[in-house]
Design a protein around this motif. Sequence first.
Motif, PDB file in Angstrom:
ATOM      1  N   THR A 261      29.676  27.849 101.402  1.00 28.28           N
ATOM      2  CA  THR A 261      28.371  27.445 101.939  1.00 28.28           C
ATOM      3  C   THR A 261      28.524  26.404 103.037  1.00 28.28           C
ATOM      4  O   THR A 261      27.888  26.487 104.098  1.00 28.28           O
ATOM      5  N   TYR A 262      29.368  25.413 102.802  1.00 23.41           N
ATOM      6  CA  TYR A 262      29.557  24.352 103.791  1.00 23.41           C
ATOM      7  C   TYR A 262      30.336  24.838 105.009  1.00 23.41           C
ATOM      8  O   TYR A 262      30.052  24.428 106.141  1.00 23.41           O
ATOM      9  N   SER A 265      28.185  26.704 107.516  1.00 21.95           N
ATOM     10  CA  SER A 265      27.017  25.994 108.044  1.00 21.95           C
ATOM     11  C   SER A 265      27.328  25.462 109.449  1.00 21.95           C
ATOM     12  O   SER A 265      28.496  25.277 109.808  1.00 21.95           O
ATOM     13  N   TYR A 267      26.694  22.482 110.517  1.00 22.20           N
ATOM     14  CA  TYR A 267      26.693  21.018 110.492  1.00 22.20           C
ATOM     15  C   TYR A 267      28.108  20.499 110.295  1.00 22.20           C
ATOM     16  O   TYR A 267      28.820  20.921 109.370  1.00 22.20           O
ATOM     17  N   TRP A 270      29.020  18.877 106.799  1.00 25.16           N
ATOM     18  CA  TRP A 270      29.305  19.852 105.746  1.00 25.16           C
ATOM     19  C   TRP A 270      30.650  20.544 105.979  1.00 25.16           C
ATOM     20  O   TRP A 270      31.375  20.822 105.031  1.00 25.16           O
ATOM     21  N   GLN A 271      30.968  20.825 107.220  1.00 23.03           N
ATOM     22  CA  GLN A 271      32.252  21.453 107.509  1.00 23.03           C
ATOM     23  C   GLN A 271      33.415  20.542 107.135  1.00 23.03           C
ATOM     24  O   GLN A 271      34.433  21.015 106.604  1.00 23.03           O
TER      25      GLN A 271
END
Length: 304
Positions: A261-262, A265, A267, A270-271
């Motif tokens: 999910t991260y 994304s 962002y 989050w990465q």
Amino acid sequence: MSVNGHPSASPDPPARSSLLEPAPGERWRLLRSRIWTGVCVACAGIVLLPLFSILLYVITRGVSGLSTSFFTHLPVPVGEPGGGMGNAVVGSVIIIGLASAIGLPIGILAGVYLSEVGRRGRLANAIRFMADVLSGLPSITIGVFVYALMVVTMHRFSALAGGVALSIVMIPTITRTTEELLRLVPGHLREASLALGVPAWRTTVFVVLRTAAPGIATGVMLAVARISGETAPLLFTAFNNRFWSFAIDRPMASMPVQILTYATSPYKEWQDQAWTGAMVLVVLILFLNLAARVIAARSMGAAR
């Protein structure tokens, strides 16, 4: 030519000037040996290069985000500092524990049946064939199957469904490992136990299984390492949860799904956390594999 009417003996081959001088063809044999040794070493390096490259790259990208809060805090909305994957870490432990509680008894008992009871029967051959086919089945197929079997029936995602899916993934590995290791137990140990009047089931449990226990533990750790990084089955079963969750009949977060999910994304925060989570997961799987190797080496040394 003859001397005094007697034929002369054939001349002896020229002797080597020194015993240390290589025999004819020995230099070529040594050269070929060194060439092929170098080829084998180079191939081994090629095999290890991707592993060390991935490990080094993941650690380089993820070590900056490693902190205590990563393991204890919940994810935070985009733009807020801090946060972690504590819920995913706990969820992964719970789901893997459920998978082990379901898969280990079934896999070990199936291996005992194949080695000690069924052996060459039709049922045993069918079980071996199914285990071999199941071990090569894509994990996403297992996830879809458990989704249709449990999620649709329960009308919700759940950690229990995720544990069942992962247990199906690990059962073939444990079954075949247990069978092969029980076959390596010397037959005279069984015969000695039976000759003393010990029932067959006690011989299997207290003699055969105890002797093969270190090897079986190695297979168990390898199976746990295999399911620790599985993502596809959990997407269809446990799904995800951004909060603390300890109910096994509800959706639950897990490390692989949270990393996916991260990582997908847009962002950067989050990465970065996805890289840290990937590093933790890779190091965990590497540790489990190394521990399995150590246990296997010690068991072989004790057997000798």
